[in-house]
Design a protein around this motif. Structure first.
Motif, short mmCIF file in Angstrom:
data_model
loop_
_atom_site.label_atom_id
_atom_site.label_comp_id
_atom_site.label_asym_id
_atom_site.label_seq_id
_atom_site.Cartn_x
_atom_site.Cartn_y
_atom_site.Cartn_z
N ASN A 40 11.97 50.15 -71.76
CA ASN A 40 12.99 49.96 -72.79
C ASN A 40 14.29 49.54 -72.09
OD1 ASN A 40 14.52 52.29 -71.97
ND2 ASN A 40 13.16 53.59 -73.16
N ASP A 41 15.37 49.42 -72.84
CA ASP A 41 16.63 48.93 -72.29
C ASP A 41 17.31 49.92 -71.33
OD1 ASP A 41 16.33 46.56 -73.66
OD2 ASP A 41 17.62 47.18 -75.33
N SER A 42 16.91 51.18 -71.32
CA SER A 42 17.53 52.19 -70.45
C SER A 42 16.89 52.28 -69.07
CB SER A 42 17.47 53.56 -71.11
OG SER A 42 18.19 53.56 -72.33
N VAL A 43 15.77 51.63 -68.87
CA VAL A 43 15.01 51.73 -67.62
C VAL A 43 15.57 50.75 -66.59
CG1 VAL A 43 12.72 51.39 -66.59
CG2 VAL A 43 12.94 52.48 -68.81
N ILE A 44 15.69 51.22 -65.35
CA ILE A 44 16.14 50.37 -64.26
C ILE A 44 14.99 49.45 -63.85
CG2 ILE A 44 16.99 50.27 -61.89
CD1 ILE A 44 18.11 53.13 -62.35
N VAL A 45 15.21 48.14 -63.92
CA VAL A 45 14.17 47.19 -63.55
C VAL A 45 14.56 46.35 -62.34
CG1 VAL A 45 13.16 47.07 -65.85
CG2 VAL A 45 14.98 45.48 -65.24
N GLU A 46 15.79 46.49 -61.88
CA GLU A 46 16.27 45.76 -60.70
C GLU A 46 16.00 46.63 -59.48
OE1 GLU A 46 18.64 44.72 -57.59
OE2 GLU A 46 19.51 46.26 -58.86
N LYS A 47 15.31 46.09 -58.49
CA LYS A 47 14.81 46.90 -57.38
C LYS A 47 15.92 47.54 -56.53
CE LYS A 47 10.22 45.04 -57.29
NZ LYS A 47 9.11 44.48 -56.57
N ALA A 48 17.00 46.83 -56.28
CA ALA A 48 18.09 47.43 -55.49
C ALA A 48 18.71 48.60 -56.24
CB ALA A 48 19.15 46.38 -55.15
N GLY A 49 18.91 48.46 -57.54
CA GLY A 49 19.43 49.55 -58.35
C GLY A 49 18.47 50.73 -58.41
N PHE A 50 17.18 50.42 -58.45
CA PHE A 50 16.18 51.49 -58.49
C PHE A 50 16.13 52.23 -57.15
CE2 PHE A 50 11.69 53.02 -58.45
CZ PHE A 50 11.81 53.90 -59.50
N ARG A 51 16.24 51.50 -56.05
CA ARG A 51 16.28 52.15 -54.73
C ARG A 51 17.49 53.09 -54.64
NH1 ARG A 51 13.01 49.90 -50.75
NH2 ARG A 51 12.16 47.86 -51.29
N ALA A 52 18.63 52.64 -55.16
CA ALA A 52 19.83 53.49 -55.15
C ALA A 52 19.60 54.74 -55.98
CB ALA A 52 21.03 52.70 -55.67
N ARG A 53 18.92 54.61 -57.11
CA ARG A 53 18.63 55.78 -57.95
C ARG A 53 17.70 56.75 -57.21
NH1 ARG A 53 20.51 57.98 -62.77
NH2 ARG A 53 18.95 59.48 -63.45
N ASP A 67 16.56 58.95 -72.09
CA ASP A 67 16.24 57.75 -72.87
C ASP A 67 15.44 56.70 -72.12
OD1 ASP A 67 17.64 58.81 -75.04
OD2 ASP A 67 19.50 57.77 -74.53
N ASP A 68 14.86 57.01 -70.97
CA ASP A 68 14.14 55.93 -70.28
C ASP A 68 12.63 55.96 -70.53
OD1 ASP A 68 13.44 57.97 -68.54
OD2 ASP A 68 14.10 56.94 -66.74
N VAL A 69 12.15 56.88 -71.33
CA VAL A 69 10.77 56.83 -71.83
C VAL A 69 10.81 56.45 -73.31
CG1 VAL A 69 8.70 58.18 -72.32
CG2 VAL A 69 9.87 58.46 -70.14
N ALA A 70 11.70 57.12 -74.03
CA ALA A 70 11.92 56.81 -75.44
C ALA A 70 13.32 57.27 -75.81
CB ALA A 70 10.88 57.49 -76.32
N GLU A 71 13.98 56.54 -76.66
CA GLU A 71 15.34 56.91 -77.07
C GLU A 71 15.32 58.28 -77.74
OE1 GLU A 71 18.91 55.25 -79.87
OE2 GLU A 71 17.47 53.83 -79.06
N GLY A 72 16.27 59.13 -77.32
CA GLY A 72 16.38 60.47 -77.88
C GLY A 72 15.61 61.53 -77.11
N LEU A 73 14.87 61.12 -76.07
CA LEU A 73 14.13 62.07 -75.25
C LEU A 73 14.71 62.11 -73.85
CD1 LEU A 73 10.40 61.31 -76.17
CD2 LEU A 73 11.89 63.10 -77.09
N ALA A 74 14.66 63.28 -73.25
CA ALA A 74 15.12 63.45 -71.87
C ALA A 74 14.10 64.27 -71.11
CB ALA A 74 16.48 64.15 -71.84
N ALA A 75 14.05 64.07 -69.80
CA ALA A 75 13.13 64.82 -68.95
C ALA A 75 13.86 65.28 -67.70
CB ALA A 75 11.93 63.96 -68.56
N LEU A 76 13.61 66.50 -67.31
CA LEU A 76 14.17 67.10 -66.10
C LEU A 76 13.01 67.36 -65.15
CD1 LEU A 76 16.45 68.48 -64.48
CD2 LEU A 76 15.98 70.55 -65.82
N ALA A 77 13.17 66.93 -63.91
CA ALA A 77 12.13 67.14 -62.90
C ALA A 77 12.76 67.68 -61.63
CB ALA A 77 11.39 65.84 -62.60
N VAL A 78 12.08 68.65 -61.01
CA VAL A 78 12.51 69.24 -59.75
C VAL A 78 11.33 69.24 -58.78
CG1 VAL A 78 14.28 70.69 -60.85
CG2 VAL A 78 12.00 71.62 -60.46
N PRO A 79 11.61 69.12 -57.48
CA PRO A 79 10.51 69.10 -56.51
C PRO A 79 10.12 70.49 -56.04
CG PRO A 79 12.56 68.70 -55.39
CD PRO A 79 12.89 68.84 -56.85
N VAL A 80 8.87 70.63 -55.65
CA VAL A 80 8.40 71.78 -54.88
C VAL A 80 8.13 71.20 -53.50
CG1 VAL A 80 6.59 73.51 -54.59
CG2 VAL A 80 7.41 72.92 -56.90
#
Length: 132
Positions: A40-53, A67-80
């Motif tokens: 969708n429009d919220s997803v980073i598709v430029e590789k340099a910008g994605f590397r920075a992210r 909003d990068d899977v669907a507008e109005g949704l958010a996801a939180l992820a943490v590493p183990v």
């Protein structure tokens, strides 16, 4: 999305977090293989910008994808993380964006970081001293 479903690696909390903790060589190889899909429009598709992210995610130790899977949704992820700092797995949760944000930070960040510590302990991974 079904439990166990998949997303493009540039979309969602866990896919980006898992990629952020790979070696630079692995990231380079993955990014060289294919274009970044415009989910969708919220997803980073430029590789340099994605590397920075990815670098930002690794530096702060978590990802909050809004909003990068669907507008109005958010996801939180943490590493183990393993003792050497490599990633074992990711814990993630998703929900409606207004329920996932308090002020300028993810609403459940402290609980998720604590859950990751408990998973590490259950796996027998010892905590690294702060000086490492």
């Amino acid at each position: 999305w079904a439990v166990g479903g998949t997303l493009p690696f540039n979309s969602g909390g866990a896919p980006k977090l898992l990629l952020a903790y790979q070696t630079p060589e692995t990231i380079d190889a993955i990014l060289a293989e294919q274009p970044l899909p415009p989910v969708n429009d919220s997803v980073i598709v430029e590789k340099a910008g994605f590397r920075a992210r990815l670098a930002e995610i690794r530096k702060r130790g978590w990802e909050f994808a809004v909003d990068d899977v669907a507008e109005g949704l958010a996801a939180l992820a943490v590493p183990v993380l393993a003792e050497d700092g490599s990633i074992i797995c990711a814990l993630s949760m998703a929900g409606l964006t207004p329920q996932m944000v308090i002020g300028d930070r993810p609403a459940h960040l402290d609980m998720m970081l604590d859950a990751a510590k408990r998973v590490r302990a259950a796996l027998g991974v010892r905590e690294r001293p702060a000086s490492e």
